[in-house]
Design an enzyme around this catalytic site. Structure first.
Site, mmCIF file in Angstrom:
data_model
loop_
_atom_site.group_PDB
_atom_site.id
_atom_site.type_symbol
_atom_site.label_atom_id
_atom_site.label_comp_id
_atom_site.label_asym_id
_atom_site.label_seq_id
_atom_site.Cartn_x
_atom_site.Cartn_y
_atom_site.Cartn_z
ATOM 1 N N LYS A 52 0.838 -1.205 0.000
ATOM 2 C CA LYS A 52 0.000 0.000 0.000
ATOM 3 C C LYS A 52 0.873 1.254 0.000
ATOM 4 O O LYS A 52 0.596 2.218 -0.706
ATOM 5 C CB LYS A 52 -0.946 -0.021 1.215
ATOM 6 C CG LYS A 52 -2.064 -1.061 1.073
ATOM 7 C CD LYS A 52 -2.848 -1.312 2.354
ATOM 8 C CE LYS A 52 -3.845 -2.457 2.159
ATOM 9 N NZ LYS A 52 -4.601 -2.802 3.374
ATOM 10 N N GLN A 96 -4.834 -2.021 9.736
ATOM 11 C CA GLN A 96 -4.721 -3.296 9.033
ATOM 12 C C GLN A 96 -5.280 -4.438 9.888
ATOM 13 O O GLN A 96 -4.962 -4.552 11.072
ATOM 14 C CB GLN A 96 -3.251 -3.560 8.663
ATOM 15 C CG GLN A 96 -3.024 -4.774 7.791
ATOM 16 C CD GLN A 96 -3.619 -4.666 6.391
ATOM 17 O OE1 GLN A 96 -3.723 -3.582 5.835
ATOM 18 N NE2 GLN A 96 -4.033 -5.784 5.823
ATOM 19 N N ASP A 119 -11.212 2.473 4.336
ATOM 20 C CA ASP A 119 -11.503 1.046 4.152
ATOM 21 C C ASP A 119 -13.006 0.809 3.955
ATOM 22 O O ASP A 119 -13.411 -0.263 3.497
ATOM 23 C CB ASP A 119 -11.076 0.254 5.409
ATOM 24 C CG ASP A 119 -9.742 -0.445 5.242
ATOM 25 O OD1 ASP A 119 -9.369 -0.770 4.096
ATOM 26 O OD2 ASP A 119 -9.075 -0.682 6.273
HETATM 27 N N1 GUN Z 1 -7.023 -7.238 5.889
HETATM 28 C C1 GUN Z 1 -7.344 -7.896 4.743
HETATM 29 N N2 GUN Z 1 -7.896 -7.044 3.850
HETATM 30 C C2 GUN Z 1 -7.920 -5.843 4.450
HETATM 31 C C3 GUN Z 1 -8.359 -4.548 4.022
HETATM 32 O O1 GUN Z 1 -8.873 -4.338 2.923
HETATM 33 N N3 GUN Z 1 -8.186 -3.539 4.926
HETATM 34 C C4 GUN Z 1 -7.657 -3.741 6.156
HETATM 35 N N4 GUN Z 1 -7.555 -2.692 6.970
HETATM 36 N N5 GUN Z 1 -7.239 -4.917 6.577
HETATM 37 C C5 GUN Z 1 -7.367 -5.954 5.716
#
Ligand code: GUN
Length: 294
Positions: A52, A96, A119
């Protein structure tokens, strides 16, 4: 069979975002800023957060990572969330997932300011999504929708079967595919661990979206000829004779299933890159709102 090239479409999307970001910076306005909070040392989460950050850099979005040890308490993490909610330099942030077991994930998600929840996991934003109101769409479902759109795949009146009811993928994509717009207007069946006759239902799918977290779960005999298959899974499978010592596999047995479908996403290079690109889409959206550019 056509491969749904998520890597290429994500690059197209990132190029479009980069142009918009450059336009913002040209007006002597600060670049959009995404923050990510990473708690503990989960290997997959570290990889995702690093990806990211790299993606942000590639489009001119400022990124910062808050790395907290796995012993971080729920109270401490809530304080970090509160700090980021109030930091005017941060347009949006993510925590995350998964979090260490001693932290209540839902409590953390609900503490995030919905206006910074890029998100799209906060109940306010999930509620808006369900009602078809403008909001931050969760990145993986948004990436799937964008792939269907950019390949002009017909969805209206189709039977869309979703495997998996996670809050991150299965649940939201099942809602989005049924909404009255394109891509959407599908008849949706949401399957999960308690579903009876799962294979039989899968065989009726015109569009099969698999987010079940089980390597190569979907085999060729579960898929109708000419179906569109979207594979959300990503698993490291130990493999001899590879440099890394592992191979990446999805939730779908690609070698056999790909022979009978019309479209399929590869793993890697399908849904994964789209997820990251959509997070950038949401960050840009948050920044535009913050700066009154919308
Ligand atoms: N863990 C797996 N996919 C995601 C996501 O799209 N966002 C976040 N914050 N954690 C994740």
């Amino acid at each position: 069979m056509v491969l749904l090239d998520g890597k290429k479409i994500a690059n197209d999307l990132k190029a479009e975002i980069a142009i918009e970001v450059a336009g913002i910076i040209d007006q002597e306005i600060e670049a959009p800023h995404l923050a990510a909070v990473l708690v503990g040392d989960d290997a997959a989460s570290q990889t995702y957060v690093a990806a990211k950050e790299k993606a942000c850099q590639s489009v001119g979005i400022t990124s910062s990572i808050y790395r907290l040890p796995s012993r971080t308490t729920e109270e401490e993490l809530l304080q970090t969330v509160e700090y980021l909610n109030n930091d005017d330099d941060v347009d949006g942030f993510i925590v995350q997932l998964p979090l260490p077991k001693h932290i209540d994930e839902q409590k953390i998600i609900e503490a995030i300011d919905p206006a910074k929840d890029v998100d799209g996991f906060h109940p306010v934003n999930v509620g808006k999504l369900v009602l078809g109101l403008d909001t931050f769409l969760p990145a993986t479902p948004a990436g799937i929708i964008e792939l269907l759109k950019r390949y002009n795949i017909k969805t209206e009146g189709k039977h869309c079967v979703v495997l998996g009811r996670s809050h991150i993928v299965g649940l939201p994509i099942s809602i989005m595919m049924g909404q009255k717009k394109y891509p959407g207007n599908a008849t949706v069946t949401l399957c999960h661990s308690r579903t009876k006759n799962l294979a039989e239902i899968c065989r009726t799918a015109d569009i099969l979206i698999v987010a079940i977290g089980n390597p190569e779960f979907v085999k060729a005999d579960m898929v109708k000829d000419g179906a569109v298959v979207i594979d959300v899974g990503i698993h490291r499978i130990p493999a001899n004779g590879t440099k890394s010592g592992y191979r990446l596999k999805g939730d779908v047995q690609f070698e056999t299933v790909s022979k009978k479908v019309s479209y399929i996403t590869p793993v890697p290079g399908g849904v994964g890159p789209m997820t990251i690109a959509e997070l950038l889409v949401n960050t840009l959206k948050a920044a535009k709102i913050n700066r009154g550019l919308d």
